[in-house]
Design a protein around this motif. Sequence first.
Motif: not given
Length: 379
Positions: A288-302
């Motif tokens: 659904k539009e606007g639905q939150e997407i979650q990180s699959i594991q700990q990490g750093r956004v590059v």
Amino acid sequence: MLKSIYCLFVFTLLVSTNGVKADKAKTEQELKELRAAINSVQKELSQNQQQQSTAEKRLAVADKALSQATQALRSTQASIKANQHNLNSLQKEQKQKQASSKKQKSLLANQLRSAYASGNQEYIKLLLNQEDPAKVTRILKYYDYLNKARVETIQSLQDNLKRLLIISDEVNANILELEQLKASQEKQQQAQVASKQTQQQALTALKDEYSSNNQRLTKLKRNEQELQKLLAQLEETLKNFSPPQSLQGLSSFKRKLNWPVRGNILHRFGTTKLDSSLRWNGIIIAGKEGQEIQSIQQGRVVFADWLRGFGLMTIIDHGKGYLSLYGHNQALLKNAGDFVEAGEPIATIGQSGGFSQTGLYFEIRYKGKPQNPLRWIKQ
């Protein structure tokens, strides 16, 4: 001996504190350098994107405008929620204080009536009564207790009334702020709707520009090449930076990772695109539009920016050569350099980048090679 132990303890504490400060300063400097390096990669990418067609440029502008409108709206909605929670708490406390004040006033009235009814004569008689000193002592203590009770009741009532005045001011301020936030929310919702319309117009123009399958196929190949170049640049950049905190990769999480978002799979890994030799390097998950997407594991956004063919994209480095990619987002919630935990929201679902459906493009890569995400996620 004790003095020596104390001095040693103080010295150790100072060394430890200075060490923590040094590590923190080093970490902050590394993060600053990393962000600068990532920004350099993004700047080069932006220069390359100047070669985009007019329709692609329009779409990029529309996607980014929608992202900004969505982020502003989310922020306002979060403020409204927090404000409403605070208002509810204040109103609850206000009711409790009002009920408490009512009881205190009633108790004080009863105490005053009793004091008035007994008058001062009884008290004077007791002082002059020499027949039973023990009885006099008990009665005097009783009177003293009643006086203290009245004083405590009066003080408690005064405290309650003062707090009620403060609460009343806070409630009024909260209501005013809430009204202002709701007015802002309405404007931001209108801005979001306008941005969506502009996005759809830009998407229609892009489809007209690539009307034939051959044109679309050429575009897809170019998009894949651009993504591959970006990933190569990011991997080269990451080699020069040791992460401030340990990133253990994904090798021990095979078939244990949570879904970035739950939904039907529209396109599977390895299937063909437009009946050509091009294949999907990831999967498309409907949502659904606007639905939150979650990180699959700990990490750093590059990487957190717009990429041709993939729209607003977030790329997370999980260490040991593992990257996860999240594309076609409506809004990006994290910036390059940010650390994220498993399950932390990083973006919202959309259809940026010219995708005709609402969904998430999701990839996992190991040392640059695409992996089948379904072999890593819990089934």
